[in-house]
Design an enzyme around this catalytic site. Structure first.
Site, mmCIF file in Angstrom:
data_model
loop_
_atom_site.group_PDB
_atom_site.id
_atom_site.type_symbol
_atom_site.label_atom_id
_atom_site.label_comp_id
_atom_site.label_asym_id
_atom_site.label_seq_id
_atom_site.Cartn_x
_atom_site.Cartn_y
_atom_site.Cartn_z
ATOM 1 N N ASP A 282 77.460 51.063 69.701
ATOM 2 C CA ASP A 282 76.514 51.250 68.599
ATOM 3 C C ASP A 282 75.240 51.931 69.111
ATOM 4 O OD1 ASP A 282 78.200 49.480 66.824
ATOM 5 O OD2 ASP A 282 77.673 48.074 68.391
ATOM 6 N N HIS B 297 77.812 43.092 66.313
ATOM 7 C CA HIS B 297 78.603 44.326 66.300
ATOM 8 C C HIS B 297 79.440 44.314 65.024
ATOM 9 C CE1 HIS B 297 81.107 47.681 67.293
ATOM 10 N NE2 HIS B 297 82.177 46.937 67.149
#
Ligand code: NAD
Ligand code: LMR
Length: 328
Positions: A159, A187
């Site tokens: 990410d 996440h």
């Protein structure tokens, strides 16, 4: 040359494994002066496929690769390991609720937590990649009484890298110019990619961009939904970029982050920034001497606080669900 270290990879015959193992064996994770023994775990039906991967590893004649262990026994896979990358995990299938996934994977991560506790080296560092990564890491940590909690981490580096790439594109710069990016929380689609402390070429990224519409309607949703967008486009979830992020995460943890920058890692919260202690949440961290520390003292405005609260609330719900299931 240093003495060899032992690196366990679970789900080693899977997609991510196929992009990951060759890079670990070539020295890209721990350095070109660090020999490695690979200890590969798979479920029994995938051992034939794993054999093929091991044959390919042999055929690379990597100078740093000292040994390849192939097994379906977690105690063997984690025997004396210094690093453990927990990639193998059941992905969500059609009609499956999040709770079903937590339950299915809970069984994997309780067993693996116990095996790490009884078999790994005393300095083991654990990275959980398999989804839902943060809560799987919490389950493994909770089942590993003999491993210090701070050795359990989950991956939000993909990410982080995605956010850097998006910001570089928006500002017409290179990812090399982007520093101090932060991913907060889970996440998952609730994660908060935060550019308010990020810099582009040493200047404040938020001031440079100065476009709240882009931030709210493009940047944040693009980073949050990138995994789903890749599944949609490729028909399979991200693999090479996930393996790359796992290499980045472990390399920086082991060898240190560059001066003047930080990275994002999901780690057991110590209560910093009001994130409840114990849940595994992503923070900005620096690493040195094999230890990570949370970057302290960042000012969080109301906009950012609301986003952080939302992703932390999701992590607390996941923790409550696995607690109800008796997994933590
Ligand atoms: P994959 O299905 O190609 O491979 C997973 C492998 O794990 C399979 O070979 C399977 O046999 C194995 N496995 C299943 N249960 C196991 C167990 N108990 N012990 C050992 N091995 C086991 O999947 P993939 O594409 O490699 O992805 C793996 C995981 O990583 C998935 O959960 C995926 O959602 C997750 N992922 C996480 C991120 C992240 O940023 N955190 C990014 C991408 C993918
Ligand atoms: C990703 O971020 O690419 C993966 O976690 C996506 C997924 O849901 O498997």
């Amino acid at each position: 040359m240093k003495d060899p270290v032992r690196v366990a990879v679970t789900g080693a015959a899977g997609q991510i494994g196929y992009s990951l193992l060759f890079r670990i064996a070539s020295g890209q994770m721990l350095g070109e002066d660090q020999p490695v023994a690979l200890q590969l775990l798979e479920i029994t039906p995938a051992l034939d496929a794993l054999k093929g991967v091991a044959m390919e590893l042999e055929d690379c004649a990597f100078p740093l690769l000292t040994e390849i262990v192939q097994t379906d026994d977690p105690e063997v896979a984690f025997g004396d390991v210094n690093y453990a990358l927990l990639v193998g995990s059941r992905p969500r299938s059609k009609g499956m609720e999040r709770k079903d996934l937590l339950e299915a994977n809970g069984a994997i991560f309780t067993v693996q937590g116990r095996a790490l506790s009884s078999s790994a080296a005393s300095d083991v560092k654990v990275l959980v990649v398999g989804n839902p990564a943060n809560t799987n890491a919490l389950i493994a940590m909770s089942n590993a009484p003999d491993v210090p909690n701070d050795r359990f981490t989950a991956m939000t580096r993909l990410d982080h890298n995605r956010a850097k790439a998006q910001l570089a594109q928006k500002t017409g710069t290179s990812v090399n110019d982007v520093t101090k990016m932060t991913i907060w929380g889970n996440h998952s689609a609730t994660q908060y990619p935060d550019i308010f402390h990020a810099e582009v070429g040493g200047r404040s990224a938020a001031e440079l961009v100065n476009d709240q519409g882009w931030l709210e309607s493009e940047f944040i949703p693009t980073v949050q939904q990138r995994g789903a967008a890749i599944i949609e486009a490729r028909g399979l979830s991200s693999a090479a970029s996930a393996a790359n992020a796992a290499i980045d995460h472990m390399r920086d943890w082991a060898l240190g982050t560059p001066d003047g920058d930080w990275v994002s890692m999901a780690i057991p919260s110590d209560g910093s920034y009001g994130v409840p202690e114990g849940i595994i949440s992503s923070f900005p961290v620096t690493c040195s001497g094999g230890e990570y520390s949370i970057v302290q003292g960042l000012e969080i405005d109301e906009f950012s606080q609301g986003r952080i609260d939302a992703t932390v609330a999701e992590l607390q719900e996941e923790r409550d669900t696995v607690a109800e299931l008796g997994l933590v």
